[in-house]
Design a protein around this motif. Structure first.
Motif, PDB file in Angstrom:
ATOM      1  N   GLY A  37       0.611  -0.688  -0.121  1.00  0.00           N
ATOM      2  CA  GLY A  37      -0.277   0.136  -0.059  1.00  0.00           C
ATOM      3  C   GLY A  37       0.757   1.275  -0.149  1.00  0.00           C
ATOM      4  N   ALA A  38       1.748   1.118   0.870  1.00  0.00           N
ATOM      5  CA  ALA A  38       2.610   2.606   1.152  1.00  0.00           C
ATOM      6  C   ALA A  38       3.547   2.731  -0.652  1.00  0.00           C
ATOM      7  CB  ALA A  38       3.859   2.219   1.969  1.00  0.00           C
ATOM      8  N   LEU A  39       4.080   1.009  -1.613  1.00  0.00           N
ATOM      9  CA  LEU A  39       4.636   1.422  -2.717  1.00  0.00           C
ATOM     10  C   LEU A  39       4.493   1.821  -3.489  1.00  0.00           C
ATOM     11  CD1 LEU A  39       6.968  -1.604  -1.089  1.00  0.00           C
ATOM     12  CD2 LEU A  39       8.146   0.593  -2.037  1.00  0.00           C
ATOM     13  N   TYR A  40       3.004   1.323  -4.066  1.00  0.00           N
ATOM     14  CA  TYR A  40       2.242   1.048  -5.185  1.00  0.00           C
ATOM     15  C   TYR A  40       0.742   2.224  -5.187  1.00  0.00           C
ATOM     16  CZ  TYR A  40       4.289  -3.193  -6.697  1.00  0.00           C
ATOM     17  OH  TYR A  40       5.563  -3.416  -6.938  1.00  0.00           O
ATOM     18  N   ARG A  41       1.134   3.610  -5.506  1.00  0.00           N
ATOM     19  CA  ARG A  41       0.011   3.997  -5.201  1.00  0.00           C
ATOM     20  C   ARG A  41      -0.743   4.784  -7.005  1.00  0.00           C
ATOM     21  NH1 ARG A  41       0.690   7.240  -1.007  1.00  0.00           N
ATOM     22  NH2 ARG A  41       2.465   6.800  -0.267  1.00  0.00           N
ATOM     23  N   GLU A  42      -1.766   5.200  -6.694  1.00  0.00           N
ATOM     24  CA  GLU A  42      -2.712   5.031  -8.283  1.00  0.00           C
ATOM     25  C   GLU A  42      -1.768   6.779  -8.949  1.00  0.00           C
ATOM     26  OE1 GLU A  42      -6.955   5.780  -9.977  1.00  0.00           O
ATOM     27  OE2 GLU A  42      -6.765   6.481  -7.929  1.00  0.00           O
ATOM     28  N   ARG A  43      -1.413   6.281  -9.967  1.00  0.00           N
ATOM     29  CA  ARG A  43      -0.917   7.244 -11.138  1.00  0.00           C
ATOM     30  C   ARG A  43      -1.715   8.096 -11.634  1.00  0.00           C
ATOM     31  NH1 ARG A  43       3.254   6.455 -14.558  1.00  0.00           N
ATOM     32  NH2 ARG A  43       3.286   4.181 -14.756  1.00  0.00           N
ATOM     33  N   THR A  44      -1.606   9.024 -11.036  1.00  0.00           N
ATOM     34  CA  THR A  44      -2.326  10.459 -10.816  1.00  0.00           C
ATOM     35  C   THR A  44      -1.761  11.325 -12.614  1.00  0.00           C
ATOM     36  OG1 THR A  44      -0.712  11.555  -9.257  1.00  0.00           O
ATOM     37  CG2 THR A  44      -2.823  10.232  -9.197  1.00  0.00           C
ATOM     38  N   GLY A  49       3.104   9.196 -11.260  1.00  0.00           N
ATOM     39  CA  GLY A  49       3.856   8.344 -11.275  1.00  0.00           C
ATOM     40  C   GLY A  49       3.355   7.325 -10.400  1.00  0.00           C
ATOM     41  N   ALA A  50       3.475   6.098  -9.996  1.00  0.00           N
ATOM     42  CA  ALA A  50       3.572   4.774  -9.216  1.00  0.00           C
ATOM     43  C   ALA A  50       4.134   4.394  -8.468  1.00  0.00           C
ATOM     44  CB  ALA A  50       4.192   3.490  -9.687  1.00  0.00           C
ATOM     45  N   LEU A  90      11.908  -2.103   3.880  1.00  0.00           N
ATOM     46  CA  LEU A  90      10.658  -0.878   5.515  1.00  0.00           C
ATOM     47  C   LEU A  90       9.774  -1.401   5.732  1.00  0.00           C
ATOM     48  CD1 LEU A  90      10.364   2.730   5.323  1.00  0.00           C
ATOM     49  CD2 LEU A  90       7.803   1.992   3.940  1.00  0.00           C
ATOM     50  N   PRO A  91       9.710  -1.336   7.304  1.00  0.00           N
ATOM     51  CA  PRO A  91       8.737  -2.434   8.262  1.00  0.00           C
ATOM     52  C   PRO A  91       7.561  -1.490   8.188  1.00  0.00           C
ATOM     53  CG  PRO A  91      10.333  -0.651   9.262  1.00  0.00           C
ATOM     54  CD  PRO A  91      11.002  -0.851   7.537  1.00  0.00           C
ATOM     55  N   PRO A  92       6.940  -3.019   8.106  1.00  0.00           N
ATOM     56  CA  PRO A  92       5.720  -2.785   8.370  1.00  0.00           C
ATOM     57  C   PRO A  92       4.674  -1.219   9.178  1.00  0.00           C
ATOM     58  CG  PRO A  92       5.937  -4.550   8.562  1.00  0.00           C
ATOM     59  CD  PRO A  92       7.387  -3.773   8.777  1.00  0.00           C
ATOM     60  N   VAL A  93       5.412  -0.722  10.176  1.00  0.00           N
ATOM     61  CA  VAL A  93       4.953   0.545  10.743  1.00  0.00           C
ATOM     62  C   VAL A  93       5.552   1.604   9.824  1.00  0.00           C
ATOM     63  CG1 VAL A  93       7.694   0.346  12.939  1.00  0.00           C
ATOM     64  CG2 VAL A  93       4.960   1.112  13.838  1.00  0.00           C
ATOM     65  N   GLY A  94       6.871   1.566   9.948  1.00  0.00           N
ATOM     66  CA  GLY A  94       7.224   2.686   8.704  1.00  0.00           C
ATOM     67  C   GLY A  94       6.974   3.259   7.404  1.00  0.00           C
ATOM     68  N   ALA A  95       5.583   2.364   6.670  1.00  0.00           N
ATOM     69  CA  ALA A  95       4.714   1.772   5.392  1.00  0.00           C
ATOM     70  C   ALA A  95       3.502   2.646   6.136  1.00  0.00           C
ATOM     71  CB  ALA A  95       4.831   0.577   5.309  1.00  0.00           C
ATOM     72  N   ALA A  96       3.064   1.857   7.133  1.00  0.00           N
ATOM     73  CA  ALA A  96       1.613   2.148   7.469  1.00  0.00           C
ATOM     74  C   ALA A  96       1.251   3.666   7.174  1.00  0.00           C
ATOM     75  CB  ALA A  96       1.200   1.977   8.780  1.00  0.00           C
ATOM     76  N   GLY A  97       2.275   5.061   7.578  1.00  0.00           N
ATOM     77  CA  GLY A  97       1.305   6.261   7.548  1.00  0.00           C
ATOM     78  C   GLY A  97       2.107   6.821   6.135  1.00  0.00           C
ATOM     79  N   LEU A  98       2.619   5.598   5.183  1.00  0.00           N
ATOM     80  CA  LEU A  98       2.010   6.408   3.586  1.00  0.00           C
ATOM     81  C   LEU A  98       1.052   5.651   2.943  1.00  0.00           C
ATOM     82  CD1 LEU A  98       6.242   5.610   3.347  1.00  0.00           C
ATOM     83  CD2 LEU A  98       4.845   7.577   3.860  1.00  0.00           C
ATOM     84  N   ILE A  99       0.075   4.975   3.306  1.00  0.00           N
ATOM     85  CA  ILE A  99      -1.424   4.406   2.770  1.00  0.00           C
ATOM     86  C   ILE A  99      -2.080   5.290   2.404  1.00  0.00           C
ATOM     87  CG2 ILE A  99      -2.967   2.454   3.015  1.00  0.00           C
ATOM     88  CD1 ILE A  99      -0.991   0.822   4.066  1.00  0.00           C
ATOM     89  N   ALA A 100      -2.123   6.087   2.866  1.00  0.00           N
ATOM     90  CA  ALA A 100      -3.509   7.674   3.263  1.00  0.00           C
ATOM     91  C   ALA A 100      -3.247   8.626   2.217  1.00  0.00           C
ATOM     92  CB  ALA A 100      -3.189   8.608   4.574  1.00  0.00           C
ATOM     93  N   PRO A 101      -4.278   8.629   1.714  1.00  0.00           N
ATOM     94  CA  PRO A 101      -6.021   8.871   2.152  1.00  0.00           C
ATOM     95  C   PRO A 101      -6.487   7.272   1.983  1.00  0.00           C
ATOM     96  CG  PRO A 101      -5.615   9.859  -0.429  1.00  0.00           C
ATOM     97  CD  PRO A 101      -4.068   9.834   0.184  1.00  0.00           C
TER      98      PRO A 101
END
Length: 301
Positions: free
Chosen positions: A142-149, A154-155, A230-241
């Motif tokens: 969820g942190a590494l892959y985002r919708e292309r905008t 970008g990805a 990157l550990p999950p706790v570091g990735a969790a904050g990058l999933i939003a919104p």
């Protein structure tokens, strides 16, 4: 026992938006072949059959030593299929998939291929649901892959998390619209419980990896992480919104409650936390009621 070489996979193709279950083989960005199964939505659980096949698909990421054909995975898929289409797959080194398990690192590439397959079948909304190791993978994915905008979007791999891991997400349609992490670890190298000390023995010792291969049907890579992901706790904050649901049992023998609390805290207002009374660990402990509630959360607008 499972020792399937990558060269033995048959080719297969699935037509766009199939109304019947289908099994195929996907190829990840690093060339690993992954077995996967698609199940169309069987109905909404209220007596009406699904009429739109471009709605939500749930992609299930199993735990360490699991596979697409394990009973607990099939049970979860069956419950989820009452609410949405479902894609299940075996991580690398598990079941009939190729490669070797990296225990949560390059498995994000396996999940990305499964998500992209769901979208290729016509599903406009995809929710990832991961259990245990799979929970850590869906959070990192969820942190590494985002919708292309568009220009400059970008990805996900082009963002901060991707740069830290030295990886670029090459699949433009591999992002999740919502993420569910069940019984997931918050940090790597945790050895605070007896079950996790046994897991580390299996992963890090040559004899342990033999036990994993022949006793647990899981082929484990012998190389250490380089770099450490990157550990999950570091990735969790990058999933939003995008929304994140963290689910954990108060009797989990692997990861105590500080793990889900840390994940939810790191994600901030974008996370919802369910602490399940009496629940143990991962897909084996998730009962039908919990799975139904997770599916309802996944399909909610």
């Amino acid at each position: 026992m499972s020792s399937v070489s990558e060269g033995r996979f048959p080719g297969s193709a699935v037509p766009l938006i199939t109304r019947t279950p289908a099994r195929t083989v996907l190829r990840t960005d690093d060339g690993v072949r992954i077995e996967a199964v698609y199940e169309p939505c069987a109905g909404n659980g209220r007596g009406a059959a699904e009429t739109s096949f471009d709605g939500t698909a749930i992609v299930v990421a199993h735990g360490f030593t699991g596979s697409v054909d394990r009973p607990a995975v099939r049970r979860a898929a069956g419950v989820f299929a009452r609410r949405a289409a479902v894609v299940t797959f075996s991580f690398r080194g598990h079941g009939g998939s190729g490669g070797r398990s990296t225990v949560g690192d390059r498995e994000v590439l396996d999940l990305a291929a499964a998500v992209e397959w769901a979208r290729s079948l016509g599903h406009r909304r995809v929710v990832t649901v991961g259990f245990s190791m799979g929970g850590s993978v869906v959070v990192r994915h969820g942190a590494l892959y985002r919708e292309r905008t568009g220009a400059g979007g970008g990805a996900a791999g082009s963002g901060g998390a991707g740069k830290r891991e030295g990886r670029t997400a090459a699949r433009p349609e591999a992002h999740a619209d919502a993420v569910v992490a069940v019984s997931a670890p918050a940090r790597w190298y945790y050895r605070g419980t007896a079950p996790m000390r046994r897991v580390h023995w299996v992963v890090t010792r040559p004899v342990g990896r033999l036990v994993g291969r022949y006793g647990l049907r899981t082929r484990i890579d012998r190389d250490e992480w380089d770099p450490v992901p990157l550990p999950p706790v570091g990735a969790a904050g990058l999933i939003a919104p995008r929304p994140l649901l963290v689910v954990h049992g108060d009797r989990d023998p692997y990861f105590p409650l500080d793990h889900p609390l840390s994940l939810a805290d790191a994600a901030g207002d974008g996370a919802e936390l369910w602490l399940e009374r009496g629940m143990g660990h991962a897909e084996n402990a998730a009962d039908e009621d919990l799975l139904t509630r997770i599916a309802d959360w996944a399909v909610a607008p």
